[in-house]
Design a protein around this motif. Structure first.
Motif: not given
Length: 456
Positions: A391-420
């Motif tokens: 999905h796209e985030v509309a407005g200024v929030e979507g314009l100035y925000s960006n998905l960073t590697p730190v965010m992605e690594k944390r997603i992978a970590e929390t999903l792995q923790k849920r699995w374990e």
């Protein structure tokens, strides 16, 4: 200026409609074209000459200000307008097919003999009320009613703005007016790992290791089923991507961030759809091409799956071909609803498959919804969640925000923790190493191992 004609008890007014007659070569002459009316509305005569004259003045005012709709245009029948409108749309074949079905089944049969410019708000409200009553009687779904009224609204809006067939739309949306009716929503439960395990275990009996991996992939990536899941090719799966990406520029950029040795991820580049009756690869919905990091357990699962077959598709059908319409006939009904035990056939064991009670009558799409719920429970940022969901985030929030590697690594970590945490309970069955797919497709679900314990 308009002029009024009185003939007996009849009063008629004529006015110039802003156009001229054409000659044999199609060029405009100096001879004006006029329109006339015998009353302010069909079947309603003028009361006197003054009313008729003022009516003519109003029409000429519209002509001078460019808002006049020629009477010939307003007489266009809905049966003609609907199909001309559909032909003018620039949409994917699947969307065109849905619109055509709704027009053919409900809109054209009801409105076909009516002129576009004569449909009133009263008539539209009466039609909408009939649809609501049919939904209350369970003859059609409320979702289908919403689709029909939305499509009719588009038809009328375009008739006003684009095609100049009427002055205003009869579809008037008023907020918080009339008797309140709570919108019925699909009943959902929080996605539980126990339910997913039951689905995955059933999928293993129906579809082998491919089915087992399919359920966990959908739940832990939030990909859109069925299109994005069926359209995932092996060159875009985490064991091979991004080194196998056919796009050189995209590959070089992705290698700086992703890879099996750094941050495993799969690429949503296509979805599978039917166009013109043929299955084809098209861009994802809303052109939401994106990269999804996967937890280590899922990356290992995909590595085993790709080693078990040589199909270009990550999730092929039992015969190795791309999954398609057979999903709703010989796969999902058994995965969700179970199946009684059957006699053994060659090396396939037909065991009883227990139904997943929590998914009775539910769509597999709810696993995508559950993934979004997990992301919220784990406290991820809005931009991280919406980007992952496509999905796209509309407005200024979507314009100035960006998905960073730190965010992605944390997603992978929390999903792995849920699995374990789930497997740490130590009471759940897991399948053995996958074997190759059979040489030919099966018409009925079959297990691919000699014995499969029930895992739910």
């Amino acid at each position: 200026m308009p002029y009024v004609e009185v003939r007996g008890n009849s009063i008629r007014v004529k006015w110039w409609n802003g156009t001229y007659h054409l000659d044999a070569e199609g060029k405009a002459t100096r001879r004006k074209q006029y329109e006339s009316a015998s009353g302010p509305a069909p079947g309603v005569p003028f009361e006197d000459e003054d009313e008729a004259y003022n009516y003519g003045l109003d029409r000429e005012h519209e002509v001078r200000h460019g808002t006049h709709i020629p009477r010939a245009s307003t007489k266009t029948l809905m049966r003609d307008y609907c199909w001309m409108w559909l032909d003018a749309q620039d949409l994917r074949d699947t969307s065109i097919g849905r619109y055509r079905s709704r027009l053919r089944s409900r809109i054209v049969p009801y409105w076909g003999d009516r002129a576009v410019g004569e449909i009133t708000t009263w008539e539209y409200e009466a039609w909408r009320k009939e649809l609501q009553a049919a939904a209350m009687r369970k003859e059609i779904s409320q979702h289908y009613v919403d689709q029909l009224t939305s499509l009719f609204g588009m038809l009328m809006s375009d008739a006003v703005v684009k095609y100049k067939l009427r002055n205003e739309s009869p579809v008037i949306v008023q907020r918080r007016r009339g008797r309140y009716r709570k919108k019925k929503r699909e009943t959902k439960r929080p996605m539980q790992m126990q339910v997913l395990h039951h689905l995955a275990s059933n999928a293993y009996q129906v579809w082998g290791f491919t089915g087992w991996t399919y359920i966990w992939t959908l739940a832990f990536t939030g990909m859109r089923p069925p299109g994005e899941m069926w359209g995932l090719r092996r060159e875009f799966a985490s064991p091979t991507w991004p080194a196998s990406d056919p796009d050189l520029e995209r590959r070089e950029v992705a290698l700086e961030r992703y890879g099996p040795a750094t941050m495993p991820a799969l690429r949503i580049q296509y979805q599978s759809q039917y166009e013109g009756g043929r299955r084809t690869q098209v861009s994802p919905k809303y052109d939401s091409h994106r990269t999804l990091v996967v937890p280590p357990f899922l990356h290992e699962m995909h590595s085993l799956l790709l080693a078990s077959h040589d199909s270009p598709w990550v999730f092929p059908a039992l015969g190795g071909e791309q999954m398609g319409t057979q999903w709703g006939k010989t796969y999902w009904p058994y995965i969700r609803g179970g199946s009684p035990a059957r006699s053994a056939r060659r090396d396939y064991v037909r065991q009883e498959i227990l139904p997943v009670q929590e998914m009775t009558g539910k769509r597999i799409y709810l696993l995508r919804h559950g993934h979004r719920e997990w992301l919220e429970e784990d406290g991820h940022s809005r931009i991280a969640m919406e980007t992952r969901m496509g999905h796209e985030v509309a407005g200024v929030e979507g314009l100035y925000s960006n998905l960073t590697p730190v965010m992605e690594k944390r997603i992978a970590e929390t999903l792995q923790k849920r699995w374990e945490a789930f497997w740490g309970m130590g009471v759940w069955w897991a399948p053995p190493f996958p074997i190759s797919l059979p040489d030919r497709p099966r018409q009925e679900p079959s297990a691919q191992v000699s014995q499969v314990p029930q895992g739910a």
